[in-house]
Motif scaffolding. Sequence first.
Motif, mmCIF file in Angstrom:
data_model
loop_
_atom_site.group_PDB
_atom_site.id
_atom_site.type_symbol
_atom_site.label_atom_id
_atom_site.label_comp_id
_atom_site.label_asym_id
_atom_site.label_seq_id
_atom_site.Cartn_x
_atom_site.Cartn_y
_atom_site.Cartn_z
ATOM 1 N N ALA A 270 -19.340 39.505 37.622
ATOM 2 C CA ALA A 270 -20.714 38.908 37.292
ATOM 3 C C ALA A 270 -21.078 38.954 35.860
ATOM 4 O O ALA A 270 -21.526 38.115 35.325
ATOM 5 N N VAL A 271 -20.829 40.208 35.448
ATOM 6 C CA VAL A 271 -20.943 40.166 33.822
ATOM 7 C C VAL A 271 -19.869 39.171 33.024
ATOM 8 O O VAL A 271 -20.392 38.473 32.216
ATOM 9 N N ALA A 272 -18.694 39.210 33.477
ATOM 10 C CA ALA A 272 -18.003 38.078 32.920
ATOM 11 C C ALA A 272 -18.349 36.754 33.066
ATOM 12 O O ALA A 272 -18.286 35.885 32.007
ATOM 13 N N ALA A 273 -18.799 36.295 34.410
ATOM 14 C CA ALA A 273 -19.285 35.145 34.544
ATOM 15 C C ALA A 273 -20.479 34.701 33.721
ATOM 16 O O ALA A 273 -20.565 33.552 33.105
ATOM 17 N N GLU A 274 -21.355 35.411 33.348
ATOM 18 C CA GLU A 274 -22.462 35.298 32.500
ATOM 19 C C GLU A 274 -22.314 34.798 31.183
ATOM 20 O O GLU A 274 -22.747 34.074 30.609
ATOM 21 N N LEU A 275 -21.349 35.780 30.878
ATOM 22 C CA LEU A 275 -21.105 35.853 29.283
ATOM 23 C C LEU A 275 -20.227 34.522 29.295
ATOM 24 O O LEU A 275 -20.416 33.625 28.186
ATOM 25 N N ILE A 437 -15.340 36.456 43.927
ATOM 26 C CA ILE A 437 -15.094 36.894 42.515
ATOM 27 C C ILE A 437 -13.957 36.104 41.763
ATOM 28 O O ILE A 437 -13.921 35.770 40.830
ATOM 29 N N ARG A 438 -13.168 35.574 42.718
ATOM 30 C CA ARG A 438 -12.330 34.349 42.110
ATOM 31 C C ARG A 438 -13.097 33.391 41.396
ATOM 32 O O ARG A 438 -12.683 32.701 40.515
ATOM 33 N N ALA A 439 -14.035 32.923 42.405
ATOM 34 C CA ALA A 439 -14.838 31.759 41.879
ATOM 35 C C ALA A 439 -15.560 32.132 40.304
ATOM 36 O O ALA A 439 -15.879 31.367 39.542
ATOM 37 N N LEU A 440 -16.241 33.573 40.554
ATOM 38 C CA LEU A 440 -16.850 33.699 39.286
ATOM 39 C C LEU A 440 -15.897 33.973 38.114
ATOM 40 O O LEU A 440 -16.588 33.736 36.878
ATOM 41 N N THR A 441 -14.547 34.297 38.179
ATOM 42 C CA THR A 441 -13.895 34.519 37.221
ATOM 43 C C THR A 441 -13.152 33.441 36.797
ATOM 44 O O THR A 441 -11.903 33.523 36.156
ATOM 45 N N SER A 443 -13.311 30.793 34.940
ATOM 46 C CA SER A 443 -13.558 30.285 33.836
ATOM 47 C C SER A 443 -12.312 30.279 32.774
ATOM 48 O O SER A 443 -11.820 31.350 32.795
ATOM 49 N N ASP A 444 -12.139 29.139 32.027
ATOM 50 C CA ASP A 444 -11.000 29.341 30.903
ATOM 51 C C ASP A 444 -11.504 30.203 29.948
ATOM 52 O O ASP A 444 -10.706 30.366 29.095
ATOM 53 N N ARG A 445 -12.792 30.437 29.948
ATOM 54 C CA ARG A 445 -13.060 31.411 28.828
ATOM 55 C C ARG A 445 -12.794 32.932 29.450
ATOM 56 O O ARG A 445 -13.085 33.984 28.624
ATOM 57 N N ILE A 446 -12.350 33.305 30.478
ATOM 58 C CA ILE A 446 -12.039 34.564 30.900
ATOM 59 C C ILE A 446 -10.555 34.719 31.124
ATOM 60 O O ILE A 446 -10.043 34.284 31.906
ATOM 61 N N GLU A 447 -10.180 35.783 30.389
ATOM 62 C CA GLU A 447 -8.701 36.253 30.561
ATOM 63 C C GLU A 447 -8.674 37.557 31.399
ATOM 64 O O GLU A 447 -9.138 38.538 31.178
ATOM 65 N N ARG A 448 -7.998 37.404 32.570
ATOM 66 C CA ARG A 448 -7.947 38.492 33.530
ATOM 67 C C ARG A 448 -6.672 39.211 33.135
ATOM 68 O O ARG A 448 -5.540 38.596 33.221
ATOM 69 N N VAL A 449 -7.006 40.410 32.870
ATOM 70 C CA VAL A 449 -5.724 41.304 32.511
ATOM 71 C C VAL A 449 -5.735 42.333 33.832
ATOM 72 O O VAL A 449 -6.688 43.173 33.991
ATOM 73 N N PRO A 450 -4.574 42.601 34.476
ATOM 74 C CA PRO A 450 -4.576 43.310 35.591
ATOM 75 C C PRO A 450 -3.691 44.810 35.122
ATOM 76 O O PRO A 450 -2.866 45.440 35.649
ATOM 77 N N GLU A 451 -4.517 45.380 34.323
ATOM 78 C CA GLU A 451 -4.179 46.513 33.751
ATOM 79 C C GLU A 451 -5.473 47.559 33.572
ATOM 80 O O GLU A 451 -6.884 46.958 33.505
ATOM 81 N N ALA A 452 -5.446 48.856 33.209
ATOM 82 C CA ALA A 452 -6.707 49.542 32.906
ATOM 83 C C ALA A 452 -7.132 49.328 31.460
ATOM 84 O O ALA A 452 -6.506 49.037 30.653
ATOM 85 N N LEU A 453 -8.620 49.185 31.243
ATOM 86 C CA LEU A 453 -8.973 48.994 29.857
ATOM 87 C C LEU A 453 -8.667 50.209 29.052
ATOM 88 O O LEU A 453 -8.847 51.446 29.271
ATOM 89 N N PRO A 454 -8.050 49.894 27.879
ATOM 90 C CA PRO A 454 -7.818 50.990 26.769
ATOM 91 C C PRO A 454 -9.113 51.242 26.249
ATOM 92 O O PRO A 454 -10.155 50.685 26.619
#
Length: 650
Positions: A270-275, A437-441, A443-454
């Motif tokens: 939801a945060v990613a979609a808003e931004l 969640i797939r629909a919310l994320t 956007s081509d402005r969202i880069e989905r990274v299947p890793e833990a956040l550094p």
Amino acid sequence: MSPQPEPGLVVPAARVRYRDDQPYSLDYQDIYHAADGAAEVERVFVGPCRLDELARRRAQAAPPADTVRVGELGFGSGLNFVVAAERCLAAGARLHFVSCEAHPLDAADFAAIARARQGRHPLYAELAERYPPRLAGWHRRVLAGGRIRLHLWLGTAADALADLAGRQRQPIDAWFLDGFAPDRNPELWEPALFRQIAALSTAGTTVATFTAAGRVRRALAEAGFAMSRVDQRPHKRESLAGTFAARGLDAVAAPPPRVTVAGAGIAGAAVAAELAAAGVPVRLYDPSPLWEQPLLWERPPLWERPPLWERSPLWERPPAANQDNPITPASRMPVTVLHTRLLPDPSPAAALRAHAYLFAADRVRGLPGFAATGTLQLGSDPAGTERLRTVAERLGAAGPWLAWCERADAAALADWPVPDGGLWLPGGGTVDLPALIRALTASDRIERVPEALPAPDPDAPAVLACGAWTREFEPARYLEIAPIGGQLDVVAVDRPPRLPLVGRGYLAPTADGTLAAGSTYEYRPWDPEEATRANLAQLEGHAFEWRYRCRGTRTVSSDRTAIAGPLFDADGRAAANLYVSTGHGSAGNVSAHLAAAVIAAQILGDCPPLARPLEAALSPLRFRLRQARRGFRRSFPVGAASGGTNRSHR
């Protein structure tokens, strides 16, 4: 008997009649606009405020800097908003329109006006479908594919401007002062309001108003606007327009080049979609994201895992399939429910629940993964049923967003036998969480990274939205959150209800025709068979075939309210560029969307879409303030501090 509004929570409706199909206010004995309404808006507000020129300039900038911000006193029938939106869309700019209304039209009157106008102004059709109920406070509506945002305060202009002060950090570009005539509605023309308007303006901000009253012109000049008269003949003699001549509010620095978000559950998505909708690039981290894994893996609860400081990385990936952990339908969480538990009083807690639900229901409508079935809430006992009836009587006065159904009507609505009447919430429904969640994320402005956040970059905003694992970050260790386990059981029945039934537990129809019975609320892990017996007790008297169970956790805060906003240090100072969205408990489908909008607004400098006391109720600062008084609450999930027993069932 018609519903009686709850004072302080439900705003009284405007009393109108129609003259030649035009609305006329009985409260102020004045017209809403002239017969040539749209042309009047152009010559009184759009032209004198140079809105077309401003929109063309903003359209040349990259988003979100392509946004025009218009403030208005007196939303009325929405005509100023619709015309301004049309002008910005035509120029290629976005519009953020902030308005207020002390006596909003009720839904039926607004729908009638919209039907009469939507042929010429198509945006009215979309606005009428999403017109908010008359609950006091802010309501946000996003229209025209996300390019138009309406930020509407229902209540007095003085309260709206006071609530904006210090929270609307981006200056307003143009003001439309459109209350009824000063001699009919003097409260809207007080010099104190004009000083508040000036505090939200910057050098070059424009103002326009239909009236030409000398006291209005002088008061605006004293507030810092260089005023002039605008010739309005032959329609009337003149109106007023002006430009703010002082320095005023400085624009917030350029938006961040990127925001990182940890956690791709509903809170992080939801945060990613808003931004992303505002034009900000997002990097979304999660090592086992729901957009790739439609299965809900049964991870060990936190109390069975090593201490925080011994665990690395942030989350583990789900284990590979093997004899002890087969990939089967039993691992899948087939459905969740969008609903809320309302309170019949004017408290901040009651307002927060109502506004979070309305925000979520509007946000997800039409998105893949959400089925707008409506929900029916039943009382867990006779006293609970009466409380629901009271909710309907008091909050139902705000509009058709909820209603009380007697037993026969409730049973017919659900196509399922019910013990008593219930509260009907037509905006609710069922949620396929991975699909949403797939629909919310997407956007081509969202880069989905299947890793833990550094480690978060201290020079760029980061949002921690990873449930109870949020506390693995040092600045978030003070948050009082914990995972609460639960189980859902799926059964086959000959004829499931056509919509979710919630109350003591819930029954929710799934997309494949089965029925989900849930869900336990386990302060200590239950035996799965015991949890199944608790869930299936709701089906007493019905024939069914048990299919499978699925278990998971939800993260709960010590005060059972979601947490959203910047983190704070022990001295009460906000941490730079570090935000959190967690503690949503079993209401994540509801509160995560409003929390996301709050965080996005805080990052970008706009006023969040909820009143100041409600923003404070969500803020992580509340834990610092409480801990200064009584220390850190370490064992709240268990015993008396938990607000329930081990066998609590929701």
